[in-house]
Scaffold this motif. Structure first.
Motif, PDB file in Angstrom:
ATOM      1  N   TYR A 181       0.851  -1.189   0.000  1.00 33.31           N
ATOM      2  CA  TYR A 181       0.000   0.000   0.000  1.00 33.31           C
ATOM      3  C   TYR A 181       0.887   1.239   0.000  1.00 33.31           C
ATOM      4  O   TYR A 181       1.564   1.522   0.987  1.00 33.31           O
ATOM      5  CB  TYR A 181      -0.906   0.029   1.235  1.00 33.31           C
ATOM      6  N   ALA A 182       0.858   1.982  -1.095  1.00 32.14           N
ATOM      7  CA  ALA A 182       1.611   3.233  -1.166  1.00 32.14           C
ATOM      8  C   ALA A 182       1.020   4.225  -0.182  1.00 32.14           C
ATOM      9  O   ALA A 182      -0.163   4.143   0.164  1.00 32.14           O
ATOM     10  CB  ALA A 182       1.545   3.794  -2.582  1.00 32.14           C
ATOM     11  N   PRO A 183       1.808   5.171   0.262  1.00 32.82           N
ATOM     12  CA  PRO A 183       1.274   6.198   1.147  1.00 32.82           C
ATOM     13  C   PRO A 183       0.104   6.941   0.473  1.00 32.82           C
ATOM     14  O   PRO A 183       0.110   7.147  -0.746  1.00 32.82           O
ATOM     15  CB  PRO A 183       2.456   7.144   1.356  1.00 32.82           C
ATOM     16  N   ASP A 184      -0.867   7.351   1.263  1.00 29.41           N
ATOM     17  CA  ASP A 184      -1.991   8.117   0.732  1.00 29.41           C
ATOM     18  C   ASP A 184      -1.508   9.351  -0.024  1.00 29.41           C
ATOM     19  O   ASP A 184      -2.112   9.752  -1.021  1.00 29.41           O
ATOM     20  CB  ASP A 184      -2.938   8.548   1.854  1.00 29.41           C
ATOM     21  N   SER A 185      -0.409   9.939   0.431  1.00 27.94           N
ATOM     22  CA  SER A 185       0.101  11.144  -0.231  1.00 27.94           C
ATOM     23  C   SER A 185       0.482  10.864  -1.684  1.00 27.94           C
ATOM     24  O   SER A 185       0.393  11.750  -2.529  1.00 27.94           O
ATOM     25  CB  SER A 185       1.300  11.706   0.529  1.00 27.94           C
ATOM     26  N   VAL A 186       0.887   9.652  -1.995  1.00 29.04           N
ATOM     27  CA  VAL A 186       1.211   9.270  -3.370  1.00 29.04           C
ATOM     28  C   VAL A 186      -0.071   9.110  -4.179  1.00 29.04           C
ATOM     29  O   VAL A 186      -0.199   9.631  -5.286  1.00 29.04           O
ATOM     30  CB  VAL A 186       2.035   7.959  -3.404  1.00 29.04           C
ATOM     31  N   ASP A 240       5.353  -5.038   7.073  1.00 27.96           N
ATOM     32  CA  ASP A 240       6.269  -3.903   7.170  1.00 27.96           C
ATOM     33  C   ASP A 240       5.471  -2.609   7.091  1.00 27.96           C
ATOM     34  O   ASP A 240       4.475  -2.525   6.369  1.00 27.96           O
ATOM     35  CB  ASP A 240       7.292  -3.951   6.032  1.00 27.96           C
ATOM     36  N   GLY A 241       5.886  -1.622   7.849  1.00 31.17           N
ATOM     37  CA  GLY A 241       5.207  -0.336   7.840  1.00 31.17           C
ATOM     38  C   GLY A 241       4.016  -0.317   8.774  1.00 31.17           C
ATOM     39  O   GLY A 241       3.917  -1.130   9.698  1.00 31.17           O
ATOM     40  N   GLU A 242       3.124   0.614   8.493  1.00 37.32           N
ATOM     41  CA  GLU A 242       1.898   0.712   9.285  1.00 37.32           C
ATOM     42  C   GLU A 242       0.746   1.091   8.364  1.00 37.32           C
ATOM     43  O   GLU A 242       0.934   1.742   7.335  1.00 37.32           O
ATOM     44  CB  GLU A 242       2.037   1.709  10.430  1.00 37.32           C
ATOM     45  N   ILE A 243      -0.441   0.654   8.744  1.00 38.79           N
ATOM     46  CA  ILE A 243      -1.626   0.871   7.931  1.00 38.79           C
ATOM     47  C   ILE A 243      -2.829   1.048   8.848  1.00 38.79           C
ATOM     48  O   ILE A 243      -2.859   0.485   9.945  1.00 38.79           O
ATOM     49  CB  ILE A 243      -1.830  -0.293   6.938  1.00 38.79           C
ATOM     50  N   VAL A 244      -3.784   1.842   8.397  1.00 38.11           N
ATOM     51  CA  VAL A 244      -4.996   2.077   9.170  1.00 38.11           C
ATOM     52  C   VAL A 244      -6.118   1.248   8.561  1.00 38.11           C
ATOM     53  O   VAL A 244      -6.363   1.299   7.360  1.00 38.11           O
ATOM     54  CB  VAL A 244      -5.374   3.575   9.158  1.00 38.11           C
ATOM     55  N   LEU A 245      -6.787   0.480   9.402  1.00 36.16           N
ATOM     56  CA  LEU A 245      -7.986  -0.257   9.010  1.00 36.16           C
ATOM     57  C   LEU A 245      -9.182   0.599   9.385  1.00 36.16           C
ATOM     58  O   LEU A 245      -9.398   0.887  10.567  1.00 36.16           O
ATOM     59  CB  LEU A 245      -8.043  -1.610   9.725  1.00 36.16           C
ATOM     60  N   GLU A 246      -9.906   1.048   8.365  1.00 37.77           N
ATOM     61  CA  GLU A 246     -11.116   1.843   8.584  1.00 37.77           C
ATOM     62  C   GLU A 246     -12.317   0.947   8.330  1.00 37.77           C
ATOM     63  O   GLU A 246     -12.382   0.276   7.299  1.00 37.77           O
ATOM     64  CB  GLU A 246     -11.160   3.027   7.615  1.00 37.77           C
ATOM     65  N   ALA A 282       3.771  -3.293  11.864  1.00 37.02           N
ATOM     66  CA  ALA A 282       4.455  -4.542  11.528  1.00 37.02           C
ATOM     67  C   ALA A 282       4.334  -5.532  12.688  1.00 37.02           C
ATOM     68  O   ALA A 282       4.582  -5.186  13.835  1.00 37.02           O
ATOM     69  CB  ALA A 282       5.921  -4.274  11.211  1.00 37.02           C
ATOM     70  N   GLY A 283       3.889  -6.746  12.356  1.00 33.98           N
ATOM     71  CA  GLY A 283       3.703  -7.794  13.355  1.00 33.98           C
ATOM     72  C   GLY A 283       2.274  -7.923  13.840  1.00 33.98           C
ATOM     73  O   GLY A 283       1.910  -8.949  14.409  1.00 33.98           O
ATOM     74  N   ARG A 331      -1.332   6.290   5.964  1.00 35.38           N
ATOM     75  CA  ARG A 331      -1.083   7.702   6.253  1.00 35.38           C
ATOM     76  C   ARG A 331       0.379   7.977   6.598  1.00 35.38           C
ATOM     77  O   ARG A 331       0.729   9.090   6.974  1.00 35.38           O
ATOM     78  CB  ARG A 331      -2.006   8.156   7.377  1.00 35.38           C
ATOM     79  N   SER A 332       1.208   6.964   6.450  1.00 35.35           N
ATOM     80  CA  SER A 332       2.635   7.145   6.724  1.00 35.35           C
ATOM     81  C   SER A 332       3.321   7.663   5.451  1.00 35.35           C
ATOM     82  O   SER A 332       2.666   7.951   4.453  1.00 35.35           O
ATOM     83  CB  SER A 332       3.254   5.820   7.170  1.00 35.35           C
ATOM     84  N   ASP A 333       4.647   7.728   5.485  1.00 33.32           N
ATOM     85  CA  ASP A 333       5.374   8.196   4.303  1.00 33.32           C
ATOM     86  C   ASP A 333       6.129   7.065   3.601  1.00 33.32           C
ATOM     87  O   ASP A 333       6.947   7.318   2.724  1.00 33.32           O
ATOM     88  CB  ASP A 333       6.314   9.350   4.666  1.00 33.32           C
ATOM     89  N   THR A 334       5.867   5.812   4.001  1.00 34.34           N
ATOM     90  CA  THR A 334       6.499   4.669   3.341  1.00 34.34           C
ATOM     91  C   THR A 334       5.448   3.616   2.986  1.00 34.34           C
ATOM     92  O   THR A 334       4.379   3.560   3.591  1.00 34.34           O
ATOM     93  CB  THR A 334       7.574   4.015   4.241  1.00 34.34           C
ATOM     94  N   THR A 335       5.780   2.782   2.027  1.00 33.52           N
ATOM     95  CA  THR A 335       4.873   1.715   1.616  1.00 33.52           C
ATOM     96  C   THR A 335       4.687   0.720   2.757  1.00 33.52           C
ATOM     97  O   THR A 335       5.643   0.360   3.448  1.00 33.52           O
ATOM     98  CB  THR A 335       5.426   0.991   0.374  1.00 33.52           C
ATOM     99  N   ALA A 336       3.454   0.304   2.959  1.00 37.65           N
ATOM    100  CA  ALA A 336       3.133  -0.725   3.959  1.00 37.65           C
ATOM    101  C   ALA A 336       2.864  -2.033   3.214  1.00 37.65           C
ATOM    102  O   ALA A 336       2.203  -2.025   2.164  1.00 37.65           O
ATOM    103  CB  ALA A 336       1.911  -0.322   4.763  1.00 37.65           C
TER     104      ALA A 336
END
Length: 109
Positions: free
Chosen positions: A5-10, A56-62, A73-74, A89-94
């Motif tokens: 998942y690319a960052p939302d900003s992308v 890897d990274g972080e992601i929001v489950l809505e 991660a984990g 909503r982070s700046d790196t791919t999750a």
């Protein structure tokens, strides 16, 4: 499957090629594309029991009611057919690994 998942900003950037992204999504996950809601970007419901782990990274489950849970991660989760979306909503791919299982009651024999 493993999804990046690319960052939302992308995805929200003015130069983002939504048509190309949609074509790639359709090529790799046509069955999931059909579950997407055009009027509510990202929202969808699968007819499966979904097991997952954030690799890897972080992601929001809505979920449908607007409730959001930050997963890192984990972290693991189980989705039972709830209407939901994934937001990065982070700046790196999750990266998230999913196993989608059709419940026995829905298997055609």
């Amino acid at each position: 499957m493993i999804v990046g998942y690319a960052p939302d900003s992308v995805a929200l950037a003015p130069d983002f090629d939504g048509a190309a992204a949609g074509a790639e999504f359709n090529a790799y996950a046509a069955d999931l594309v059909s579950s997407m809601e055009p009027d509510a970007p990202g929202m969808h419901r699968t007819d499966t029991v979904d097991f997952g782990i954030v690799l890897d990274g972080e992601i929001v489950l809505e979920i449908d009611d607007g409730n959001e849970t930050l997963l890192r991660a984990g972290d693991t989760f189980v989705q039972l057919g709830a209407r939901h979306a994934w937001r990065n909503r982070s700046d790196t791919t999750a990266f998230v690994a999913f196993v989608l299982s059709t419940p026995a009651s829905r298997v055609q024999r």
